[in-house]
Each structure stands twice: as C-alpha cells, then as structure tokens.
Write a protein that holds these residues in place. Structure first.
Motif, PDB file in Angstrom:
ATOM      1  N   ALA A  36     -82.433  12.032 -22.621  1.00 40.77           N
ATOM      2  CA  ALA A  36     -81.227  12.074 -23.455  1.00 40.77           C
ATOM      3  C   ALA A  36     -80.544  13.431 -23.370  1.00 40.77           C
ATOM      4  N   SER A  37     -81.319  14.501 -23.401  1.00 39.59           N
ATOM      5  CA  SER A  37     -80.759  15.845 -23.316  1.00 39.59           C
ATOM      6  C   SER A  37     -80.136  16.097 -21.950  1.00 39.59           C
ATOM      7  N   GLY A  38     -80.830  15.627 -20.892  1.00 36.30           N
ATOM      8  CA  GLY A  38     -80.279  15.792 -19.549  1.00 36.30           C
ATOM      9  C   GLY A  38     -78.928  15.121 -19.405  1.00 36.30           C
ATOM     10  N   TYR A  39     -78.806  13.916 -19.965  1.00 38.69           N
ATOM     11  CA  TYR A  39     -77.514  13.230 -19.903  1.00 38.69           C
ATOM     12  C   TYR A  39     -76.451  14.007 -20.671  1.00 38.69           C
ATOM     13  N   LEU A  40     -76.799  14.471 -21.856  1.00 34.92           N
ATOM     14  CA  LEU A  40     -75.823  15.137 -22.718  1.00 34.92           C
ATOM     15  C   LEU A  40     -75.284  16.412 -22.067  1.00 34.92           C
ATOM     16  N   VAL A  41     -76.143  17.141 -21.364  1.00 36.24           N
ATOM     17  CA  VAL A  41     -75.713  18.364 -20.692  1.00 36.24           C
ATOM     18  C   VAL A  41     -74.807  18.042 -19.508  1.00 36.24           C
ATOM     19  N   VAL A  42     -75.236  17.087 -18.684  1.00 37.29           N
ATOM     20  CA  VAL A  42     -74.533  16.817 -17.430  1.00 37.29           C
ATOM     21  C   VAL A  42     -73.227  16.061 -17.669  1.00 37.29           C
ATOM     22  N   VAL A  43     -73.176  15.195 -18.684  1.00 43.88           N
ATOM     23  CA  VAL A  43     -71.955  14.425 -18.900  1.00 43.88           C
ATOM     24  C   VAL A  43     -70.797  15.332 -19.298  1.00 43.88           C
ATOM     25  N   PHE A  44     -71.093  16.434 -19.990  1.00 39.83           N
ATOM     26  CA  PHE A  44     -70.028  17.380 -20.341  1.00 39.83           C
ATOM     27  C   PHE A  44     -69.422  17.982 -19.072  1.00 39.83           C
ATOM     28  N   VAL A  45     -70.282  18.350 -18.143  1.00 43.42           N
ATOM     29  CA  VAL A  45     -69.813  18.887 -16.870  1.00 43.42           C
ATOM     30  C   VAL A  45     -69.045  17.822 -16.100  1.00 43.42           C
ATOM     31  N   TYR A  46     -69.600  16.618 -16.045  1.00 47.78           N
ATOM     32  CA  TYR A  46     -69.002  15.529 -15.276  1.00 47.78           C
ATOM     33  C   TYR A  46     -67.588  15.210 -15.757  1.00 47.78           C
ATOM     34  N   VAL A  47     -67.430  15.071 -17.060  1.00 44.59           N
ATOM     35  CA  VAL A  47     -66.129  14.698 -17.618  1.00 44.59           C
ATOM     36  C   VAL A  47     -65.098  15.795 -17.397  1.00 44.59           C
ATOM     37  N   THR A  48     -65.468  17.061 -17.651  1.00 44.79           N
ATOM     38  CA  THR A  48     -64.501  18.148 -17.515  1.00 44.79           C
ATOM     39  C   THR A  48     -64.084  18.360 -16.067  1.00 44.79           C
ATOM     40  N   GLU A  49     -64.928  17.984 -15.106  1.00 43.99           N
ATOM     41  CA  GLU A  49     -64.563  18.154 -13.705  1.00 43.99           C
ATOM     42  C   GLU A  49     -63.618  17.065 -13.217  1.00 43.99           C
ATOM     43  N   PHE A  50     -63.423  16.010 -14.001  1.00 47.17           N
ATOM     44  CA  PHE A  50     -62.492  14.951 -13.619  1.00 47.17           C
ATOM     45  C   PHE A  50     -61.166  15.019 -14.366  1.00 47.17           C
ATOM     46  N   ILE A  51     -61.111  15.808 -15.420  1.00 46.47           N
ATOM     47  CA  ILE A  51     -59.921  15.838 -16.273  1.00 46.47           C
ATOM     48  C   ILE A  51     -59.160  17.120 -16.035  1.00 46.47           C
ATOM     49  N   GLY A  52     -57.833  17.005 -15.937  1.00 42.33           N
ATOM     50  CA  GLY A  52     -56.990  18.166 -15.700  1.00 42.33           C
ATOM     51  C   GLY A  52     -56.925  19.092 -16.900  1.00 42.33           C
ATOM     52  N   MET A  53     -56.396  20.292 -16.649  1.00 45.38           N
ATOM     53  CA  MET A  53     -56.389  21.350 -17.658  1.00 45.38           C
ATOM     54  C   MET A  53     -55.656  20.947 -18.929  1.00 45.38           C
ATOM     55  N   LYS A  54     -54.605  20.153 -18.799  1.00 44.94           N
ATOM     56  CA  LYS A  54     -53.765  19.842 -19.950  1.00 44.94           C
ATOM     57  C   LYS A  54     -54.493  19.008 -21.010  1.00 44.94           C
ATOM     58  N   SER A  55     -55.490  18.251 -20.603  1.00 45.53           N
ATOM     59  CA  SER A  55     -56.186  17.362 -21.536  1.00 45.53           C
ATOM     60  C   SER A  55     -57.642  17.733 -21.740  1.00 45.53           C
ATOM     61  N   ARG A  56     -58.101  18.802 -21.084  1.00 45.24           N
ATOM     62  CA  ARG A  56     -59.536  19.069 -21.044  1.00 45.24           C
ATOM     63  C   ARG A  56     -60.097  19.506 -22.400  1.00 45.24           C
ATOM     64  N   THR A  57     -59.336  20.277 -23.165  1.00 51.37           N
ATOM     65  CA  THR A  57     -59.853  20.778 -24.437  1.00 51.37           C
ATOM     66  C   THR A  57     -60.181  19.642 -25.395  1.00 51.37           C
ATOM     67  N   TRP A  58     -59.194  18.790 -25.660  1.00 53.49           N
ATOM     68  CA  TRP A  58     -59.410  17.699 -26.598  1.00 53.49           C
ATOM     69  C   TRP A  58     -60.478  16.744 -26.091  1.00 53.49           C
ATOM     70  N   ALA A  59     -60.429  16.422 -24.804  1.00 55.36           N
ATOM     71  CA  ALA A  59     -61.385  15.456 -24.253  1.00 55.36           C
ATOM     72  C   ALA A  59     -62.814  15.955 -24.368  1.00 55.36           C
ATOM     73  N   SER A  60     -63.041  17.214 -24.039  1.00 53.41           N
ATOM     74  CA  SER A  60     -64.407  17.738 -24.050  1.00 53.41           C
ATOM     75  C   SER A  60     -64.942  17.884 -25.473  1.00 53.41           C
ATOM     76  N   ILE A  61     -64.108  18.349 -26.401  1.00 51.01           N
ATOM     77  CA  ILE A  61     -64.570  18.512 -27.783  1.00 51.01           C
ATOM     78  C   ILE A  61     -64.860  17.157 -28.428  1.00 51.01           C
ATOM     79  N   HIS A  62     -64.049  16.158 -28.091  1.00 47.52           N
ATOM     80  CA  HIS A  62     -64.252  14.859 -28.742  1.00 47.52           C
ATOM     81  C   HIS A  62     -65.377  14.053 -28.115  1.00 47.52           C
ATOM     82  N   LEU A  63     -66.016  14.578 -27.080  1.00 50.79           N
ATOM     83  CA  LEU A  63     -67.269  13.960 -26.659  1.00 50.79           C
ATOM     84  C   LEU A  63     -68.285  14.005 -27.789  1.00 50.79           C
ATOM     85  N   HIS A  64     -68.200  15.056 -28.619  1.00 50.60           N
ATOM     86  CA  HIS A  64     -69.108  15.167 -29.761  1.00 50.60           C
ATOM     87  C   HIS A  64     -68.876  14.052 -30.780  1.00 50.60           C
TER      88      HIS A  64
END
Length: 575
Positions: A219-247
């Motif tokens: 579970a921890s491995g997924y939680l760490v890597v999914v944050f990296v995975y998602v931010t590497e696919f999303i452009g700068m304009k939407s990255r802040t909201w998208a990454s924070i709302h993963l929580h």
C-alpha cells in the motif's frame, strides 16, 4: 530534457485533457484502498468488554441488582470504564466472581449475592474469556484473546503496520526509478489485493501480523509511486490541484472503512469486503502506459513518442515529435551523465546553521502532521456517540481542508497557512480538553476542526518543503521529511493508547507538538511569488526576503515546485 521543454510538449498535447483525466481518476480510485488499509485496524482490532470464562455452565448471573440467566445478557449494564465484577452461579452450585482479567471462587457461599465478604480463591483465566458481541461478533482481539497479559500484542498491530509503510516507501520508491512507475503500480496493486485477502485467512496472530506487514509495504509503495506517476502525466497548469487532491481519495477510503465497519461486524468478512475495492484497478491496470519522463530518462525515445501520440489522440489535439522540443540524441544520455554529478546525502541538509534549523523545523512539522492526522483518526472511537459516524466525519472533513489550502496558499502564502493550521490545531486540542466527556456532539465537532487544521498542514508541507531547498537536494529534502512523517504515524497509535493513563493525553501531546511546530515555522521564509531556488545561495537569500534570481514568478507558479516533487520516489529511495 528540462522541465520547460517538456511543458512545451504539454502545451501541444494538452495539460489535463481526456487522457490525463482518465489516468488520474483510475489511479486516484486506487488511493481509496490505501486509506482503507491504513485505518482498517480501527474496527478490526477493537477490544470489546470481556470477562473471564467460568469453569462450567452458568445457571444464574447477578450484576448489582440485576439478574439474568447468561453473562451475555448483562453487558449493556456494565460500564467499560469501571472494573465491576460479575457474580455467577454454576450448575454444580459453586459461585464465582468474574472480572476482566481474573476470576475468584467463593468459599462456603450458600446463596448468590453480589457483595461477599468471605474468603475467596483466585484463579487465572485458563478457560478463555466471554466477550461482549453487541457491536462486533468477532475481532482479531477476540479471535486470539489479545487481552489482559496479551493486550500488548493488540497494541502492536497498527505500529507494525506503519513500520511496513515506512519500509515499503523506501523499497518501492527506489525500484520505481529503476524498473519504471507502471510496473510498480501493477505489482503493488496486485500485492494489495492478494495480501488484503490473505489477511482474512490467517490462522494465528503471527501470520496475521506478517501478512499485514506485507500489505502495508504494498500500500505504501503504491501511494509513493502514484504521486510521481500522476504528476509526470499532468501539465504544469493543473499539477498543483491534481496532486494535492490525490489526498482526497485517501480520505474517501477512511469513510469507506467507517461505512463497512457499520455494516459488517465480523473481522475477516470486514477485511475481505475492504480488499475488494482494489479489484477494479487490478483488472484494468494493464492499460496504464509508462510515463514519458521515465522513458526519456532511460533513452527509450520511440516508446515515449508512442505515449505522447496516444495522449494527443485521446485529447483530440495535434501530436508532436519529441525531437523537436528535446534535442534528443539516441547515442548520448538525456541530460548528461548522472555519474558526473556530486552525490548528496542527508548531511547536506545541515550545511550551515540556518539551513540546519530549517531542516529540523520542517522535520518537526512533517512529524506533527502525521502524528496529528493519525491520532485524530484512531482516537475518534473514544469520543463517545457512534464510533462509525465519528470516523466517517474524520475522513469527510479532510476534503474541504485540501480545497482551502489550494486557495489559501496562493492568497496569503504557504508559511502563513501552515502556521495558522498548526496553531489552530494546538488551540483546538486545548479546547477538547475542556469539553465534558458527556458532550459527545461538541467533542466530535472539536475533533473535526482539529483534523481539518492538521489535514491542511499535512497537505501543504510537501509543496512548501520542495520550495525551500535548491534543486540538488530538493528530492532528498522531501524524502527525508516523508520519513519523519512515517515515524509520526508509528508513534501515533502509542499516543492514542495513552488514553488509559488520562483520557485527554492524546490531545495534550498533539497540542504541545503542534504549538511548538507552529511557533518555529514563523522563523521559516515565505516562498509565495518567489522563483524556485536552484542554488544554496538562493536558498539562503529566502531568509532575508531577497531575490537573487533575475526572473520573477507569479503566485500561480507554485506548480513548478510540483514539477520537482515528481521525484519524491527518488527522494525516498535515497534514504
């Protein structure tokens, strides 16, 4: 292969189009299962009221002035906070006094009376225990009698799980940089499903703990890597909201735990139901592509080009050739030879007095955020009223907290929001200590306010830490803070156990630590509207408010920092 060049690719194919939206919600849905497994022990390891089992069949039961035929019929009259005995008469005529951890046989007693002043012989609870099954038919505590002299085994369930979380973050964060994000997402998701189901079929306490430990790592491995995975696919304009709302999806998992706990009262059924949440992602995770960032870092240019083409097709935009933006040379490494760069370690975070003080303060904030987050969640069952509703509200209140920090950090600044959140949580802990225990509704409202404040600090600290350090140690700084965060999650269950010493001890501990963290955070520099620092000189200039960089960034460029946080996995692996 700089971030600015890759942002030009997102400008062409879309920052947050249909392709990214699909990937985001598929991956974020799996975050729900992380929240589920992190807090599943709240109900799975409940210790109900219990008493020693008498050595024979009971014919009559007496508790004060109330009489019954079975011990199970008088649990509603027994107060969990008072050590009152239960008097029982067996079919052979002997009379026993039963308490939670001992039993006594009355000598020369002719009639069943509650009070007895004659001689008694004490015996251990060698025949097991009788448990109150009014709320839970079965828990891991009742399954393996983790009470009395074995109660310390029950108290290890959550801390050992959190130690698995810490170890999983280190291992899978490292592996994601070596074998790719997609493979780790696959393996950890399958691991969560298999280990989650396996926990329900463990045959003893030790196999249960070992399987839960492996589940925590996955579970921890997924939680760490999914944050990296998602931010590497999303452009700068939407990255802040998208990454924070993963929580936020993690918070939904907490609410699912509360709902499932209310509906399913047998622990292994409860565990199976919670584990099935992972199944939809396991069935479709093979569709997820590898991130262009990682493919380019491995010089797999053709595969990266195919992914970019797929993004453009889904987003209905015109595709582009990566070679037009990145100046790729198949015969040379992208971005230089890493072996030529200086290796950095934790000691670099203490290179001078100011930086050392900054590091220690941020580590304390990371620790405080995690300690408060899990203390409020785990202690929700001790607030009175419905423990299921309490935990549900503890999860629900996080979602508006993340919305507020996304708005507030660009309006009043990161430091100001962080200080306000920490001081507020400390004050709320103080208020909770003044509320009488009979006022259940006010206790829950205050706990929700405290969880809101701690959740805001917890969500903001990732970004703020990344903005306070130069590029060469940014991942290391966030990774080291993440380790302190997990130390806090290990300590949190022990903090909640202190309620046996004093009912308000968790609030006292969290309040003191949050107050100290908030005061020390006032000494940290503000990063709102300032360029992302790239050197130690620029990082030092933040203290005086000077801007050593020639460029200026608006407040909305906080997402540039998240461009750097996409290496959190590497930061964890470096520790």
């Amino acid at each position: 292969m700089g971030p600015s060049n890759l942002e030009r690719v997102f400008d062409r194919v879309g920052h947050f189009g249909r392709f990214q939206i699909f990937l985001y919600f598929v991956c974020a849905f799996q975050n729900i299962s992380c929240g589920i497994h992190y807090l599943a022990s709240v109900f799975m390891a409940v210790t109900p009221q219990h008493a020693c089992r008498p050595p024979g069949n009971v014919s009559r039961v007496l508790f004060h002035n109330h009489s019954a035929w079975k011990v199970e019929d008088i649990w509603a009259l027994v107060s969990p906070r008072q050590e009152d005995h239960i008097a029982v008469q067996l079919q052979n005529g002997t009379i026993w006094e039963l308490s939670s951890c001992r039993r006594s046989r009355r000598e020369d007693a002719l009639h069943l009376e509650y009070e007895y002043g004659g001689s008694k012989l004490d015996f251990p609870c060698s025949d097991g225990y009788i448990y109150d099954q009014g709320k839970w038919e079965s828990t891991v505590v009742t399954e393996w009698d983790l009470v009395c002299h074995r109660r310390w085994l029950a108290k290890l369930i959550q801390p050992v799980f959190m130690f698995g979380v810490l170890l999983g973050a280190v291992i899978f964060g490292y592996l994601s940089d070596r074998v790719g994000r997609r493979l780790i997402l696959w393996s950890t998701s399958i691991g969560k499903f298999l280990f989650g189901i396996a926990v329900a079929f463990t045959f003893d306490y030790y196999s249960f703990m070992a399987t839960r430990f492996l589940l925590a790592m996955a579970a921890s491995g997924y939680l760490v890597v999914v944050f990296v995975y998602v931010t590497e696919f999303i452009g700068m304009k939407s990255r802040t909201w998208a990454s924070i709302h993963l929580h936020s999806f993690f918070a939904v998992g907490i609410m699912v735990v509360a709902l499932t706990g209310y509906l399913v009262r047998t622990w292994w059924h409860y565990q199976i139901v919670l584990s099935t949440v992972t199944l939809p992602f396991v069935l479709c995770c093979w569709m997820l592509p590898e991130t262009p960032f990682w493919l380019l870092s491995e010089k797999r240019y053709e595969e990266a080009q195919k992914v970019v083409g797929t993004m453009a097709k889904w987003n209905r935009t015109r595709s582009c050739k990566l070679s037009e933006f990145l100046s790729l040379d198949p015969n040379s490494p992208a971005g230089g030879n890493p072996s030529d760069a200086k290796k950095h370690n934790v000691s670099d975070l203490f290179c001078d007095w100011n930086i050392a003080l900054r590091t220690l303060t941020l580590w304390l904030v990371w620790f405080t955020g995690s300690l408060g987050f899990y203390s409020f969640s785990l202690n929700s069952v001790n607030l009175g009223g419905s423990e299921y509703l309490n935990l549900f509200l503890m999860g629900a209140v996080e979602i508006p907290a993340y919305v507020c920090i996304c708005i507030g950090m660009d309006k009043v600044g990161r430091r100001n929001v962080l200080v306000f959140s920490l001081i507020s949580s400390a004050l709320i802990c103080g208020v909770m200590m003044l509320i009488p225990q009979d006022y259940h509704i006010w206790c829950v409202v205050a706990a929700m306010a405290g969880k809101f404040a701690v959740g805001a600090a917890f969500g903001l600290i990732y970004l703020y830490t990344a903005e306070l350090y130069p590029t060469v140690v940014r991942s290391l700084a966030v990774g080291s803070g993440s380790m302190m965060c997990r130390v806090g999650s290990i300590v949190a269950p022990f903090c909640v156990y202190l309620t046996s010493v004093w009912i308000f001890m968790p609030q006292l501990v969290v309040g003191i630590v949050a107050c100290v963290s908030g005061v020390l955070t006032l000494k940290l520099p503000e990063t709102l509207g300032k360029p992302l620092v790239t050197t130690w000189e620029e990082a030092g200039s933040l203290e005086s408010g000077k801007d050593s960089s020639t460029g200026k960034l608006s407040s909305t460029t906080n997402s540039v920092a998240l461009e750097k946080i996409d290496m959190i996995g590497a930061g964890d692996s470096g520790l």
